[in-house]
Design a protein around this motif. Sequence first.
Motif, PDB file in Angstrom:
ATOM      1  N   GLY A 155     -10.953 -17.834  12.690  1.00  0.00           N
ATOM      2  CA  GLY A 155     -12.311 -17.528  12.232  1.00  0.00           C
ATOM      3  C   GLY A 155     -12.357 -17.263  10.745  1.00  0.00           C
ATOM      4  N   VAL A 156     -11.394 -16.484  10.254  1.00  0.00           N
ATOM      5  CA  VAL A 156     -11.353 -16.162   8.815  1.00  0.00           C
ATOM      6  C   VAL A 156     -11.180 -17.442   8.007  1.00  0.00           C
ATOM      7  N   ALA A 178     -14.069 -20.051   8.226  1.00  0.00           N
ATOM      8  CA  ALA A 178     -15.269 -19.599   7.528  1.00  0.00           C
ATOM      9  C   ALA A 178     -15.047 -19.585   6.019  1.00  0.00           C
ATOM     10  N   THR A 186      -3.906  -6.008   0.539  1.00  0.00           N
ATOM     11  CA  THR A 186      -4.910  -7.077   0.460  1.00  0.00           C
ATOM     12  C   THR A 186      -5.916  -6.742   1.552  1.00  0.00           C
ATOM     13  N   ASP A 187      -6.954  -7.561   1.694  1.00  0.00           N
ATOM     14  CA  ASP A 187      -7.765  -7.425   2.897  1.00  0.00           C
ATOM     15  C   ASP A 187      -6.861  -7.748   4.081  1.00  0.00           C
ATOM     16  N   SER A 188      -6.969  -6.936   5.136  1.00  0.00           N
ATOM     17  CA  SER A 188      -6.058  -7.138   6.262  1.00  0.00           C
ATOM     18  C   SER A 188      -6.777  -6.840   7.571  1.00  0.00           C
ATOM     19  N   GLU A 196      -7.146 -10.678  -3.954  1.00  0.00           N
ATOM     20  CA  GLU A 196      -8.481 -10.733  -3.343  1.00  0.00           C
ATOM     21  C   GLU A 196      -8.738 -12.042  -2.601  1.00  0.00           C
ATOM     22  N   PHE A 243      -9.498 -18.894   1.196  1.00  0.00           N
ATOM     23  CA  PHE A 243      -8.551 -17.788   1.392  1.00  0.00           C
ATOM     24  C   PHE A 243      -7.151 -18.310   1.730  1.00  0.00           C
ATOM     25  N   ARG A 249       0.870  -1.174   0.000  1.00  0.00           N
ATOM     26  CA  ARG A 249       0.000   0.000   0.000  1.00  0.00           C
ATOM     27  C   ARG A 249       0.914   1.233   0.000  1.00  0.00           C
ATOM     28  N   ALA A 263     -14.696 -14.504  11.171  1.00  0.00           N
ATOM     29  CA  ALA A 263     -15.663 -15.141  10.266  1.00  0.00           C
ATOM     30  C   ALA A 263     -16.595 -14.104   9.655  1.00  0.00           C
ATOM     31  N   THR A 290     -16.990  -6.824   2.228  1.00  0.00           N
ATOM     32  CA  THR A 290     -16.651  -8.207   2.593  1.00  0.00           C
ATOM     33  C   THR A 290     -15.261  -8.595   2.082  1.00  0.00           C
ATOM     34  N   PHE A 291     -14.505  -9.273   2.930  1.00  0.00           N
ATOM     35  CA  PHE A 291     -13.197  -9.796   2.501  1.00  0.00           C
ATOM     36  C   PHE A 291     -13.400 -10.699   1.278  1.00  0.00           C
ATOM     37  N   GLY A 292     -12.443 -10.611   0.368  1.00  0.00           N
ATOM     38  CA  GLY A 292     -12.500 -11.481  -0.797  1.00  0.00           C
ATOM     39  C   GLY A 292     -13.202 -10.860  -1.988  1.00  0.00           C
ATOM     40  N   THR A 293     -13.667  -9.593  -1.829  1.00  0.00           N
ATOM     41  CA  THR A 293     -14.352  -8.949  -2.947  1.00  0.00           C
ATOM     42  C   THR A 293     -13.452  -7.928  -3.647  1.00  0.00           C
ATOM     43  N   GLY A 294     -12.157  -8.003  -3.354  1.00  0.00           N
ATOM     44  CA  GLY A 294     -11.206  -7.163  -4.075  1.00  0.00           C
ATOM     45  C   GLY A 294     -11.107  -5.734  -3.579  1.00  0.00           C
ATOM     46  N   VAL A 333      -8.634  -3.417   8.216  1.00  0.00           N
ATOM     47  CA  VAL A 333      -9.511  -3.369   9.383  1.00  0.00           C
ATOM     48  C   VAL A 333      -8.629  -3.298  10.623  1.00  0.00           C
ATOM     49  N   ALA A 357     -19.855 -14.149   6.731  1.00  0.00           N
ATOM     50  CA  ALA A 357     -20.701 -15.089   7.459  1.00  0.00           C
ATOM     51  C   ALA A 357     -21.516 -14.387   8.545  1.00  0.00           C
ATOM     52  N   HIS A 364      -9.536  -4.798  -0.780  1.00  0.00           N
ATOM     53  CA  HIS A 364      -8.272  -4.621  -0.052  1.00  0.00           C
ATOM     54  C   HIS A 364      -8.477  -3.715   1.152  1.00  0.00           C
ATOM     55  N   VAL A 365      -9.460  -4.046   1.958  1.00  0.00           N
ATOM     56  CA  VAL A 365      -9.794  -3.173   3.090  1.00  0.00           C
ATOM     57  C   VAL A 365      -8.887  -3.482   4.276  1.00  0.00           C
ATOM     58  N   THR A 369     -15.592 -12.447   6.486  1.00  0.00           N
ATOM     59  CA  THR A 369     -15.717 -13.227   5.250  1.00  0.00           C
ATOM     60  C   THR A 369     -17.154 -13.207   4.739  1.00  0.00           C
TER      61      THR A 369
END
Lengths: 262, 367
Positions: A77-78, A81, A61-63, A41, A85, A8, B67, B214-218, B223, B72, B220-221, B70
Motif C-alpha cells: 500500500g505504501v 501509493a 525514518t517514517d516506520s 524523509e 519512497f 533513533r 496508502a 504524513t509519511f514523507g514530510t520529515g 507507527v 492518500a 520520522h514518525v 502516504t
Amino acid sequence: MSYDEWFRTDRLPHIYCAGCGNGTIINCTLAAVDQMGWKKEDTVFVSGIGCSSRAPGYILTDSLHTTHGRALAFATGVKMAKPAFNVVVFTGDGDLAAIGGNHFIHACRRNIDMTVVCMNNQIYGMTGGQGSPTTPLKCLSSTTPYGCAEPPFDLCELATAAGANYVARWTSYHVKELEKAVKVGLETPGFSFIEVLVQCPTAFGRRNKFRQVADHVEFLKSHSLLKAKRDRLIDQGQPVPEDMFVVGEITKRNRPAMGVKP
Amino acid sequence: MTRTEFWQGNTACAEGALAAGCTFFGGYPITPSTEVAELMAAKLPKKGGIFIQMEDEIASMASIIGASWTGARAMTATSGPGFSLMMENIGFAVMTETPCVVVNVQRGGPSTGQPTMSAQGDMMQVRFGSHGDIAIIALSPATVQEMFELTVKAFNHADKYRVPVFLMADETVGHMREKILVPDSVEKIGRKPFVPGNPPFKVTDPDLIPGFPTFGTGQHVHVTGLTHDERGYPAATNPPLHAALVKRLVDKIENARDEMADYDIVNPEAEQVFVAYGGPVRTVMQVMHDKKDKNVGFLRIRTVWPFPEKALLEFKNAKRFLVPEMNLGQIAREIERHVTVPVVPIPKLGGELHTPAELAAVLEEKA
Ligand SMILES: Cc1ncc(C[n+]2csc(CCOP(=O)(O)OP(=O)(O)O)c2C)c(N)n1
Ligand code: SF4
Ligand SMILES: [Mg+2]
C-alpha cells in the motif's frame, strides 16, 4: 552521513537479548542504505511482528510496525501509493513464511519494488521458541520437543519461483557480503529478497547444542556453501553435502515490476 | 450544479469515493460488493490513482492503511466473509489512528451464507468485531443517493476523526437502481495538519485528535499497533498509559456523537415509533405513506455508530419502538439500552426486505 545517524538513539536500550544476531543484520542493512545516499524523509521501514520486526522502531525514518505476517501487504500500500519512497521491510521466518506466506509469494509475483530483509533464526523468537516453517528437521523447539518432523521451506527458492527480481542468502557471519547483497537489493528495481540466517541464542541456540553464541556463528560459517561452488559440484556430477545451505546471490533478473520509482 | 443519473447503489458508492478524492483502492472481489471494485479498477487509473487487487481481504485492509499514511484517501469494499478477515487490521487502524474507508455491502451470514441476498447481520461486528475496546464510525445508506453522499461523508469523518469509517450498506441498496442527483463537487474536510516539533501522538486539542504526520514530510514518525506513548514508541507494559490511550481513542469518537448524529424524525408526537437504517427504511417509508397516521412515528438513522441515542428522546409520547432489521435484532438491543418503553424487534432473515404488510401488522398488535 554515517549509518549511526539512521538510529533513533532515544529508543535505546533495545529489547534484543545479549548475543542476538539481529543487531548485526540491522547494521549491515543501514550501512547499505547509507551508501545509497537516500534521504530519510523518502525512506520508509515496514515490519510485522516478532523480534526481527522490532527493527524499524530503532530506525530514524517514517516506520510502520504492523500486524503479524502482514508487513508486505502494508508495504504494498505504501509503495503503490507513493512509488517515490524507498521501502525496506524487516521480517522474521515466522512472520514471512508462516502467517505471511501468502503475502510473500504475491509480493514476489507482483515484483513490487521494495527490499525485504528476513532475519531467519529458524524459530519463533519473540514468543519463546516455538517451531517455525524454517526450523530444520530434528531440531528442538518448545512445540517440537521430540525434534521437528516437518521439512522446512527454502525461502530463497520460494522467492525465486514466485518471481522476485533479486534473491540472496547470507548469514550473520558474512557481514561484508551481506552489506553488499543488501545494497544490490536496494539498487535493483522490483522485489529484492535477502535471507539472513541469524543466531538466536535464547530461543534456538540454547535448545540446539549451541552453548556459546560463537559456536552458532561458527556453525553458520562452516555450513555455508557458496552458490558458485554448489553449481560447480552439480556440474561435475558430485554430491552436494546435505547438511550445508547455499549462500550468495541466488537470483538476479529483470522481470516486469510494480511500484518502481518514477 | 447537479446532474441526474440512474445508477446502481454500488456505482454511486464508487462515484462518491472518486468525487471525495479517493486515490487508492485495495480490494478483493466478493458479492454483493464487487461492482465497487470493478468501477474503481476502471476509473482510478485514468485519474492517476491506484487500484490494486490484493491476495485477500487481510491484505486489502493492510494496503489501504499503508496508502493512507502516504496521505492518500484510501478505501476497500467487501462483504461478510471478507469483513471477518479484515478485523485484525481494522483494530490496527483504530490503534494507529489511520483514516480509511471500508464499505461492507452486507449479505446473509454466518459464513458464506447467502452471497446474493440482503442482510444487516454485521452491525454489531462492525462495532465490536475487532479485539480490545474500540470505537468506530458506521454509516448506513437507504437510497442510491445516500450511497453517494454517505461515502463522501465517510471520507470526511475518517480524515477528521482519524479512524476507520464504515459504509454499512446492504445488498438491497447496493444492487438497486434508482435516480440520483450527482453534484459537480463535494465538500472535503481534510486531516488536521501536524504541527512539527510536537510528539506525533501528543494531543493538545479538546477533540482529542492529534494532527496527521504524513509519511514523507520529515517527521520520522513511528507507527505501531502496540500500546505507544506520545512519541509513538512502544510502551506496552505501562498500565496508566495504556488506559489513557484506549480511553482517548474511544472518547474522541464517543464525545463527538452529537456532532456526527445524522437522522430524520417524522411525527415526533407519535406513540408507535419505527426505527430503521439501511434497506428497511424503504419499507417503513411505504408504510408511513400508506397509513398517513400522526400516531406512527419514524426515526430514520444514517449514522448508526456512534448511536444517536438522543434522537430516541425526541419521541416524548413513545409507547413502543418498532425496529425492523434484516438480522435478529442487533440495533434493537442497542435501543433497549436507552429507553424505558418496550422495544419490539422485527427481525427478518432470508435475504428479502420486510413487506409493508408485515410492518403494518406489527402496528396493529396490542402493545
Ligand atoms: C495474529 C498473531 N498470531 C500470533 C501472534 C504471536 N506472535 C508474536 S511474534 C510471533 C512469532 C514471530 O516469529 P518470527 O517472525 O520468526 O520472528 P522472531 O521473533 O523469531 O524474530 C508470534 C507467533 C501475533 N502477534 N499475532
Ligand atoms: S529471543 Fe532470539 S531473536 Fe529474540 S531478541 Fe532474543 S536472541 Fe534475539
Ligand atoms: Mg524467527
